[in-house]
Design a protein around this motif. Structure first.
Motif, PDB file in Angstrom:
ATOM      1  N   ARG A 494       0.819  -1.222   0.000  1.00  0.00           N
ATOM      2  CA  ARG A 494       0.000   0.000   0.000  1.00  0.00           C
ATOM      3  C   ARG A 494       0.846   1.262   0.000  1.00  0.00           C
ATOM      4  O   ARG A 494       0.450   2.296   0.540  1.00  0.00           O
ATOM      5  CB  ARG A 494      -0.987  -0.012   1.165  1.00  0.00           C
ATOM      6  N   LEU A 495       2.035   1.158  -0.591  1.00  0.00           N
ATOM      7  CA  LEU A 495       2.842   2.356  -0.775  1.00  0.00           C
ATOM      8  C   LEU A 495       2.352   3.148  -1.981  1.00  0.00           C
ATOM      9  O   LEU A 495       2.608   4.341  -2.100  1.00  0.00           O
ATOM     10  CB  LEU A 495       4.314   1.972  -0.975  1.00  0.00           C
ATOM     11  N   ILE A 496       1.680   2.461  -2.890  1.00  0.00           N
ATOM     12  CA  ILE A 496       1.045   3.120  -4.023  1.00  0.00           C
ATOM     13  C   ILE A 496      -0.376   2.597  -4.128  1.00  0.00           C
ATOM     14  O   ILE A 496      -0.714   1.542  -3.590  1.00  0.00           O
ATOM     15  CB  ILE A 496       1.796   2.862  -5.351  1.00  0.00           C
ATOM     16  N   SER A 497      -1.226   3.333  -4.807  1.00  0.00           N
ATOM     17  CA  SER A 497      -2.594   2.891  -5.068  1.00  0.00           C
ATOM     18  C   SER A 497      -2.984   3.363  -6.462  1.00  0.00           C
ATOM     19  O   SER A 497      -2.391   4.287  -7.017  1.00  0.00           O
ATOM     20  CB  SER A 497      -3.562   3.458  -4.020  1.00  0.00           C
ATOM     21  N   ILE A 498      -3.980   2.710  -7.015  1.00  0.00           N
ATOM     22  CA  ILE A 498      -4.479   3.080  -8.339  1.00  0.00           C
ATOM     23  C   ILE A 498      -5.460   4.229  -8.166  1.00  0.00           C
ATOM     24  O   ILE A 498      -6.475   4.081  -7.481  1.00  0.00           O
ATOM     25  CB  ILE A 498      -5.151   1.872  -9.011  1.00  0.00           C
ATOM     26  N   PRO A 499      -5.180   5.391  -8.757  1.00  0.00           N
ATOM     27  CA  PRO A 499      -6.023   6.564  -8.498  1.00  0.00           C
ATOM     28  C   PRO A 499      -7.436   6.410  -9.063  1.00  0.00           C
ATOM     29  O   PRO A 499      -7.640   5.704 -10.059  1.00  0.00           O
ATOM     30  CB  PRO A 499      -5.274   7.701  -9.216  1.00  0.00           C
ATOM     31  N   PRO A 500      -8.405   7.075  -8.452  1.00  0.00           N
ATOM     32  CA  PRO A 500      -9.769   7.053  -8.987  1.00  0.00           C
ATOM     33  C   PRO A 500      -9.801   7.603 -10.415  1.00  0.00           C
ATOM     34  O   PRO A 500      -9.144   8.600 -10.734  1.00  0.00           O
ATOM     35  CB  PRO A 500     -10.543   7.964  -8.029  1.00  0.00           C
ATOM     36  N   GLY A 501     -10.546   6.932 -11.267  1.00  0.00           N
ATOM     37  CA  GLY A 501     -10.772   7.428 -12.615  1.00  0.00           C
ATOM     38  C   GLY A 501      -9.622   7.272 -13.584  1.00  0.00           C
ATOM     39  O   GLY A 501      -9.765   7.623 -14.758  1.00  0.00           O
ATOM     40  N   HIS A 502      -8.482   6.737 -13.151  1.00  0.00           N
ATOM     41  CA  HIS A 502      -7.319   6.653 -14.038  1.00  0.00           C
ATOM     42  C   HIS A 502      -7.550   5.559 -15.082  1.00  0.00           C
ATOM     43  O   HIS A 502      -7.829   4.418 -14.748  1.00  0.00           O
ATOM     44  CB  HIS A 502      -6.059   6.347 -13.238  1.00  0.00           C
ATOM     45  N   PRO A 503      -7.395   5.868 -16.386  1.00  0.00           N
ATOM     46  CA  PRO A 503      -7.714   4.877 -17.415  1.00  0.00           C
ATOM     47  C   PRO A 503      -6.570   3.942 -17.771  1.00  0.00           C
ATOM     48  O   PRO A 503      -6.789   2.941 -18.455  1.00  0.00           O
ATOM     49  CB  PRO A 503      -8.063   5.753 -18.627  1.00  0.00           C
ATOM     50  N   ASN A 504      -5.333   4.255 -17.326  1.00  0.00           N
ATOM     51  CA  ASN A 504      -4.186   3.493 -17.828  1.00  0.00           C
ATOM     52  C   ASN A 504      -3.027   3.564 -16.832  1.00  0.00           C
ATOM     53  O   ASN A 504      -1.917   3.929 -17.180  1.00  0.00           O
ATOM     54  CB  ASN A 504      -3.749   4.037 -19.186  1.00  0.00           C
ATOM     55  N   TYR A 505      -3.282   3.156 -15.581  1.00  0.00           N
ATOM     56  CA  TYR A 505      -2.284   3.334 -14.533  1.00  0.00           C
ATOM     57  C   TYR A 505      -1.245   2.208 -14.586  1.00  0.00           C
ATOM     58  O   TYR A 505      -1.599   1.024 -14.523  1.00  0.00           O
ATOM     59  CB  TYR A 505      -2.949   3.352 -13.162  1.00  0.00           C
ATOM     60  N   PRO A 506       0.057   2.542 -14.697  1.00  0.00           N
ATOM     61  CA  PRO A 506       1.083   1.503 -14.809  1.00  0.00           C
ATOM     62  C   PRO A 506       1.613   1.056 -13.449  1.00  0.00           C
ATOM     63  O   PRO A 506       1.818   1.857 -12.546  1.00  0.00           O
ATOM     64  CB  PRO A 506       2.187   2.204 -15.606  1.00  0.00           C
ATOM     65  N   ILE A 507       1.853  -0.239 -13.313  1.00  0.00           N
ATOM     66  CA  ILE A 507       2.511  -0.812 -12.138  1.00  0.00           C
ATOM     67  C   ILE A 507       3.490  -1.873 -12.638  1.00  0.00           C
ATOM     68  O   ILE A 507       3.176  -2.638 -13.556  1.00  0.00           O
ATOM     69  CB  ILE A 507       1.500  -1.424 -11.155  1.00  0.00           C
ATOM     70  N   THR A 508       4.671  -1.917 -12.045  1.00  0.00           N
ATOM     71  CA  THR A 508       5.710  -2.817 -12.506  1.00  0.00           C
ATOM     72  C   THR A 508       6.289  -3.629 -11.353  1.00  0.00           C
ATOM     73  O   THR A 508       6.162  -3.262 -10.188  1.00  0.00           O
ATOM     74  CB  THR A 508       6.847  -2.031 -13.187  1.00  0.00           C
ATOM     75  N   SER A 509       6.934  -4.737 -11.698  1.00  0.00           N
ATOM     76  CA  SER A 509       7.647  -5.564 -10.734  1.00  0.00           C
ATOM     77  C   SER A 509       8.752  -6.284 -11.490  1.00  0.00           C
ATOM     78  O   SER A 509       8.699  -6.427 -12.718  1.00  0.00           O
ATOM     79  CB  SER A 509       6.706  -6.568 -10.055  1.00  0.00           C
ATOM     80  N   ALA A 510       9.781  -6.763 -10.759  1.00  0.00           N
ATOM     81  CA  ALA A 510      10.913  -7.379 -11.454  1.00  0.00           C
ATOM     82  C   ALA A 510      11.679  -8.301 -10.520  1.00  0.00           C
ATOM     83  O   ALA A 510      11.687  -8.119  -9.294  1.00  0.00           O
ATOM     84  CB  ALA A 510      11.849  -6.300 -11.996  1.00  0.00           C
ATOM     85  N   ILE A 511      12.349  -9.299 -11.115  1.00  0.00           N
ATOM     86  CA  ILE A 511      13.303 -10.146 -10.406  1.00  0.00           C
ATOM     87  C   ILE A 511      14.551 -10.307 -11.265  1.00  0.00           C
ATOM     88  O   ILE A 511      14.509 -10.121 -12.491  1.00  0.00           O
ATOM     89  CB  ILE A 511      12.740 -11.541 -10.068  1.00  0.00           C
ATOM     90  N   GLU A 512      15.653 -10.644 -10.611  1.00  0.00           N
ATOM     91  CA  GLU A 512      16.904 -10.949 -11.298  1.00  0.00           C
ATOM     92  C   GLU A 512      17.345 -12.345 -10.881  1.00  0.00           C
ATOM     93  O   GLU A 512      17.310 -12.695  -9.696  1.00  0.00           O
ATOM     94  CB  GLU A 512      17.980  -9.934 -10.936  1.00  0.00           C
ATOM     95  N   PHE A 513      17.761 -13.152 -11.856  1.00  0.00           N
ATOM     96  CA  PHE A 513      18.113 -14.544 -11.587  1.00  0.00           C
ATOM     97  C   PHE A 513      19.558 -14.666 -11.118  1.00  0.00           C
ATOM     98  O   PHE A 513      20.472 -14.059 -11.682  1.00  0.00           O
ATOM     99  CB  PHE A 513      17.876 -15.400 -12.830  1.00  0.00           C
ATOM    100  N   LYS A 514      19.745 -15.471 -10.078  1.00  0.00           N
ATOM    101  CA  LYS A 514      21.077 -15.740  -9.547  1.00  0.00           C
ATOM    102  C   LYS A 514      21.702 -16.967 -10.207  1.00  0.00           C
ATOM    103  O   LYS A 514      22.913 -17.140 -10.173  1.00  0.00           O
ATOM    104  CB  LYS A 514      21.000 -15.985  -8.039  1.00  0.00           C
TER     105      LYS A 514
END
Length: 683
Positions: A494-514
């Protein structure tokens, strides 16, 4: 290699059926199962009442009432006295009016007349839309339901301990000076003494609750796959060469039946997820209009991967020629042709698509699904322990009632480590997992299981007892299959949230392989605001490759995309998941465009998880934290820099452990003010 002892397999037989032949009419229906807390009551002061405000109480007694029920009104003095008696012992009484024609003004007059105001331990509430009555499976006024208000994390929900009459003093045509039986009071005494309630269900004398239509949020019997947006459809049309193809005269048996067998019948057959069967010419002809519509607009067969990226073993999309044949057949008025030209009927394994399982794990009890309302996730522990390491070649989660099961996840938990580990899931779109030859998924010794069930009411009361079938590897594997979620920690915490009414809100995540791994599958997961999802591989030299692009994500039909060939992922590579969410009014599936949306289990909340399935050689066995670590995602156009992550505790902390623990590179140096319940495993 020993796979299993006979004692193990014997112990794994499905539990005995429930004692009641028909749980929907049993007096103690629903006793022992969780009661969803996703309802809102309105107090006589016009303010909302939530069950969660009673946490800290030992139990809550809900009694359904009506202002004009003659038997119910006789019980008002009894309920007042019970509330006064048990309030000091931690019991809360809530008198709930679910009759749809009775207003708050009616209820205020009634409460004043019968002395219900200001009674310690007693509240009177309105049930708008009879949501609580539906969720609780209540039928009549005077029906009392005793709910255990003590919550534990695994089950999350309060459980019903008793349902039935208050006592037997008043009947439809008779009354006693004193009751002979007091089952509600007896149940309270059993509960407060820590005993099982001896009489868990009794018959109720009262008036039928006046209901409106059940509140159903998702129409599981209607179109389950959303229509592709025009701009995305144009892209698919170009890639698939969907321009009209002249195919000449076609018939069902010669031209259409092979396509229907290959691309439709897996789902369109009895007791599967599709709402009707397509096993015969007569059935196909009956549905020819719908066949043309869903083939023409790209809804069916359901497949959402952009054909410009990746090659997948389970691609069920139509080729340009197949599409042209189906459309031509409908346009030619569905000619049957010669039955001798038809291929032999396709055969399916009875019940299980993976064949006869070596091991079946079943829910410990039947769950009754209400007709309407929002049903919380239900978690059922299974009283069974794995006696030695097992290697899984194929696995399938099978819903007992596909009409109401939105998804199943079977987790396993290891001794001394409460963090749940994903074993297998089911959602509309994928029915089983069979791992490539030479690979298998390990089920460690000591594992115990619990089912996580998500139910979607369909307007009728249903019952479900889902199960998981496992086929064990017959030869020793050389590689182990691992399932790993790549999730947005910022959304989850809950550090970010999807704003009301936003039509195209981006959210990302990633991992790196060891370590070096081989990717064999991907499954994006979002909820009703999910719009699109993309997996991007960046190799150690910085070269980017789009592994999977889902430009029109559909929550109602979630595919696991299995690669045609394993994709080598060298150590030092990373996978970025990029998703967009449509929280605007233009999204017809949006529960509330005015809401700011954060992470949560329910469909009106959101998730952003890019599941991956990969394999590693047996000599580098281990958890996913040994194979990969979280890294800061790359920015996408329109995305602000992500906030710094922080540790979480309690329910969020367990979810964080499920999603891979904390990455030391992004953990704040300042210690959290709360004390974690246990150490996170890290990366």
């Amino acid at each position: 290699m020993a796979l299993a002892t006979s004692a193990f397999l014997q112990a794994a037989e499905p539990p005995a059926q429930d004692a009641h032949a028909n749980l929907l009419t049993a007096l103690d229906r629903g006793v022992g199962q969780p009661l969803s807390m996703n309802f809102k009551l309105i107090g006589l002061d016009d303010k909302p009442i939530s069950f969660r405000q009673f946490i800290g109480k030992k139990a809550v007694v809900i009694v359904f009432i009506g202002t004009d029920c003659p038997i119910g009104n006789l019980y008002m003095p009894t309920l007042v006295e019970l509330a006064k008696e048990y309030e000091p012992r931690g019991i809360q009484f809530v008198l709930v009016n679910s009759n749809q024609s009775e207003t708050l003004d009616d209820m205020r007059k009634h409460a004043e007349e019968y002395g219900l105001n200001g009674v310690p331990g007693l509240l009177v509430a309105k049930d708008p839309g009879n949501e609580l009555a539906d969720l609780a499976l209540a039928e009549r006024t005077n029906e009392a339901i005793l709910i255990d208000a003590t919550l534990d994390f695994l089950n999350k929900l309060a459980r019903i301990r008793y349902r039935g009459m208050i006592d037997d003093q008043y009947h439809y045509n008779a009354r006693r000076d004193q009751p002979k039986r007091t089952p509600l009071k007896d149940a309270l005494e059993d509960f407060l003494a820590g005993r099982e309630v001896r009489v868990a269900g009794t018959e109720v004398q009262g008036c039928l609750i006046e209901r409106g239509a059940p509140k159903v949020l998702v129409d599981r019997q209607g179109a389950m796959v959303r229509t592709m947006p025009e701009e995305i459809r144009a892209e698919f049309a170009k890639a698939r060469a969907m321009e009209p193809i002249a195919v000449g005269p076609v018939t069902y048996h010669k031209d259409v039946a092979p396509i229907v067998q290959a691309k439709c019948q897996t789902c369109h057959r009895p007791n599967q997820v599709a709402p009707f069967s397509l096993l015969t010419y007569e059935q196909a002809k009956r549905w020819k209009g719908m066949i043309r519509e869903v083939v023409d607009d790209g809804r069916m067969p359901p497949w959402h991967a952009n054909p410009n990226y990746g090659a997948f073993a389970n691609d069920r999309s139509l080729t340009p020629l197949e599409r042209a044949i189906l459309l031509a057949w409908v346009d030619q008025d569905a000619p049957e042709g010669n039955p001798a030209d038809s291929p032999a009927p396709r055969t399916f394994a009875e019940g299980w698509t993976i064949g006869k399982p070596d091991l079946i794990i079943e829910m410990p009890r039947t769950h009754i699904v209400p007709a309407g309302g929002v049903v919380d996730y239900v978690r059922y522990p299974v009283d069974f322990e794995v006696k030695e390491d097992l290697w899984i070649q194929a696995i399938e989660a099978r819903p007992g009632d596909p009409a109401v099961v939105h998804h199943i996840i079977l987790y396993y938990v290891l001794p001394g480590d409460p963090a749940p580990r994903y074993l297998v899931g089911y959602a509309p779109g994928d029915l089983s997992e069979t791992f490539p030859e030479g690979t298998a998924k390990r089920l460690p010794k000591g594992s115990r299981f619990f089912f996580e069930m998500h139910y979607t009411p369909i307007g009728k009361v249903r019952q479900d007892k889902s199960s998981v079938g496992i086929v064990l590897a017959k030869t020793p594997p050389t590689r182990e299959t691992i399932t790993r979620p790549i999730a947005s920690r910022e959304l989850e915490q809950r550090l970010i949230s999807i704003p009301p009414g936003h039509p195209n809100y981006p959210i990302t995540s990633a991992i790196e392989f060891k370590t070096d791994v081989e990717l064999i599958g991907m499954m994006p997961h979002m909820h009703l605001r999910g719009k699109d999802f993309r997996y991007i591989l960046t190799d150690p030299q910085g070269k980017e490759t789009i592994l999977l692009d889902v430009p029109a994500y559909d929550f109602a039909w979630q595919n696991f995309y299995w690669t045609k060939q394993p994709i080598p992922i060298p150590a030092g590579s990373r996978i970025d998941c990029v998703a967009h969410f449509d929280n605007s009014e233009d999204n017809p599936y949006n529960p509330d465009p005015s809401a700011s949306v954060t992470w949560g289990d329910q469909t009106y909340e959101e998730m952003m998880i890019g599941f991956i399935e990969y394999t590693v050689p047996l000599d580098i066995q281990g958890s996913w934290t040994q194979h990969a670590k979280r890294v800061t995602p790359k920015l996408v156009p329109g995305q602000d820099p992500l906030p710094e992550a922080r540790p979480s505790t309690g329910a969020a902390g367990l979810l964080n452990r499920l999603l891979g623990g904390l990455n030391p590179a992004t953990t704040p140096k300042t210690a959290p003010t709360t004390t974690p319940t246990r150490s996170d495993p890290g990366q």
